[in-house]
Write a protein that holds these residues in place. Structure first.
Motif, PDB file in Angstrom:
ATOM      1  N   ILE A  90      14.425 -25.526  66.058  1.00 24.50           N
ATOM      2  CA  ILE A  90      15.729 -25.555  66.746  1.00 24.50           C
ATOM      3  C   ILE A  90      15.607 -24.844  68.087  1.00 24.50           C
ATOM      4  CG2 ILE A  90      18.136 -24.816  66.649  1.00 24.50           C
ATOM      5  CD1 ILE A  90      17.920 -24.772  63.608  1.00 24.50           C
ATOM      6  N   TYR A  91      15.997 -25.527  69.156  1.00 24.65           N
ATOM      7  CA  TYR A  91      16.048 -24.891  70.477  1.00 24.65           C
ATOM      8  C   TYR A  91      17.498 -24.543  70.780  1.00 24.65           C
ATOM      9  CZ  TYR A  91      16.166 -24.613  75.604  1.00 24.65           C
ATOM     10  OH  TYR A  91      16.402 -24.226  76.895  1.00 24.65           O
ATOM     11  N   MET A  92      17.791 -23.252  70.954  1.00 24.83           N
ATOM     12  CA  MET A  92      19.142 -22.826  71.296  1.00 24.83           C
ATOM     13  C   MET A  92      19.407 -23.276  72.728  1.00 24.83           C
ATOM     14  SD  MET A  92      19.780 -21.506  68.409  1.00 24.83           S
ATOM     15  CE  MET A  92      21.511 -21.301  68.791  1.00 24.83           C
ATOM     16  N   SER A  93      20.456 -24.072  72.929  1.00 23.61           N
ATOM     17  CA  SER A  93      20.666 -24.674  74.239  1.00 23.61           C
ATOM     18  C   SER A  93      22.118 -25.076  74.429  1.00 23.61           C
ATOM     19  CB  SER A  93      19.781 -25.925  74.340  1.00 23.61           C
ATOM     20  OG  SER A  93      20.291 -26.825  75.290  1.00 23.61           O
ATOM     21  N   PRO A  94      22.677 -24.849  75.627  1.00 19.64           N
ATOM     22  CA  PRO A  94      24.061 -25.290  75.855  1.00 19.64           C
ATOM     23  C   PRO A  94      24.190 -26.808  75.791  1.00 19.64           C
ATOM     24  CG  PRO A  94      23.078 -24.500  77.910  1.00 19.64           C
ATOM     25  CD  PRO A  94      22.091 -24.208  76.824  1.00 19.64           C
ATOM     26  N   GLN A  95      23.051 -27.513  75.793  1.00 17.46           N
ATOM     27  CA  GLN A  95      23.089 -28.980  75.755  1.00 17.46           C
ATOM     28  C   GLN A  95      23.063 -29.523  74.321  1.00 17.46           C
ATOM     29  OE1 GLN A  95      20.237 -30.657  78.512  1.00 17.46           O
ATOM     30  NE2 GLN A  95      20.625 -29.049  80.025  1.00 17.46           N
ATOM     31  N   GLY A  96      23.027 -28.622  73.331  1.00 18.20           N
ATOM     32  CA  GLY A  96      22.899 -29.053  71.941  1.00 18.20           C
ATOM     33  C   GLY A  96      24.221 -29.383  71.270  1.00 18.20           C
ATOM     34  N   GLY A  97      24.141 -29.780  70.020  1.00 16.72           N
ATOM     35  CA  GLY A  97      25.335 -29.964  69.200  1.00 16.72           C
ATOM     36  C   GLY A  97      25.947 -28.594  68.951  1.00 16.72           C
TER      37      GLY A  97
END
Ligand code: SAH
Length: 258
Positions: A90-97
């Motif tokens: 899992i990449y923590m990202s503002p672009q994620g779900g």
């Protein structure tokens, strides 16, 4: 069952806020979760341990280089596989779900209940971005966001997610039922709560809560849940209704307060 977690971060000390303090620290202290940190710096290719560089094409901000992160992801995957877990990156990202209670419940289910337990590998980004080729190489399975807001690193979003996840693991909260009563668990927000004293600055606790009548208390609390959710988050009432989570009595009460 122990949950295997690998965290890839330039600032692993930040996670002490989670692992040393508060109710969720119990998950770590009681070995309900086994956590290993990987610092991308250890996988840097040069003697200066460089992990970031300028963005091709120009512009402000540095980009986390592919090689140190790829090295850390592969090392974490190898550890998980050796322990018999199927790694999920899992990449923590503002672009994620978006992180939601639903995501937490589903993830916990897969992590604990699938026939081959799943381990989580969490990547905390920093700076402007991580090199896009990490995605192109298929090293990332999921992007997850703490919300439509940008913070300076993935550590706080990762801690938010881990806290939400680990407090739902059996043996972490004092009372197992506590998490089931929280907002979102049944599609509605939690009801208001009161504690001692019975009267505070001329305001008393609703009588029914002192009545000892469990059925009446349960009905009162349910109605308060409906009232609070209707006024703060009407979208949740609509969703609960569509999912068939509202009883005839619930609908009658909602019609009354509308
Ligand atoms: N330029 C990027 C943001 C970089 S912020 C963009 O606009 O998409 C730096 C790092 O902080 C990211 O790599 C990510 O890991 C983390 N981060 C920032 N905001 C986040 C959020 N809302 N949820 C999860 N991670 C976040």
């Amino acid at each position: 069952m122990t949950i295997r977690i690998d965290i890839i971060s330039l600032f692993p000390e930040m996670f002490q806020a989670l692992t040393e303090q508060g109710v969720v620290s119990r998950a770590f202290k009681n070995a309900l979760v086994d956590v290993v940190y990987w610092n991308p710096r250890e996988f840097a290719l040069n003697a200066y341990k460089t992990i970031d560089d300028k963005s091709y094409g120009g512009g402000p901000g540095m980009v986390m280089m592919a090689a140190p992160l790829a090295g850390a992801i592969r090392a974490a995957k190898a550890r998980q596989t050796d322990l018999g877990a199927a790694p999920h990156v899992i990449y923590m990202s503002p672009q994620g779900g978006k992180l939601t209670q639903n995501w937490v419940n589903q993830t916990l289910n897969t992590v604990q209940k699938s026939h081959k337990p799943q381990g989580l590998i969490i990547i905390c980004g920093r700076y402007e971005a991580i090199d896009e080729r990490l995605f192109e190489l298929g090293l990332i399975d999921e992007e997850l966001s703490a919300g439509d807001v940008v913070v300076s690193g993935g550590e706080l979003p990762a801690m938010l997610m881990l806290d939400a996840l680990l407090r739902c693991v059996d043996g972490v909260l004092n009372d197992e039922k506590s998490a089931q009563q929280d907002s979102f668990s049944d599609g509605l927000l939690d009801c208001p709560h009161y504690t001692r004293p019975e009267i505070f600055e001329d305001l008393s606790v609703p009588d029914v809560l002192l009545s000892g009548n469990h059925a009446r208390i349960a009905r009162f609390r349910r109605e308060q849940q409906l009232r609070v959710t209707q006024s703060k988050r009407p979208d949740l009432i609509e969703a609960a209704s569509k999912q068939g989570l509202l009883s005839v009595a619930d609908n009658q009460f909602l019609r009354k307060i509308n």
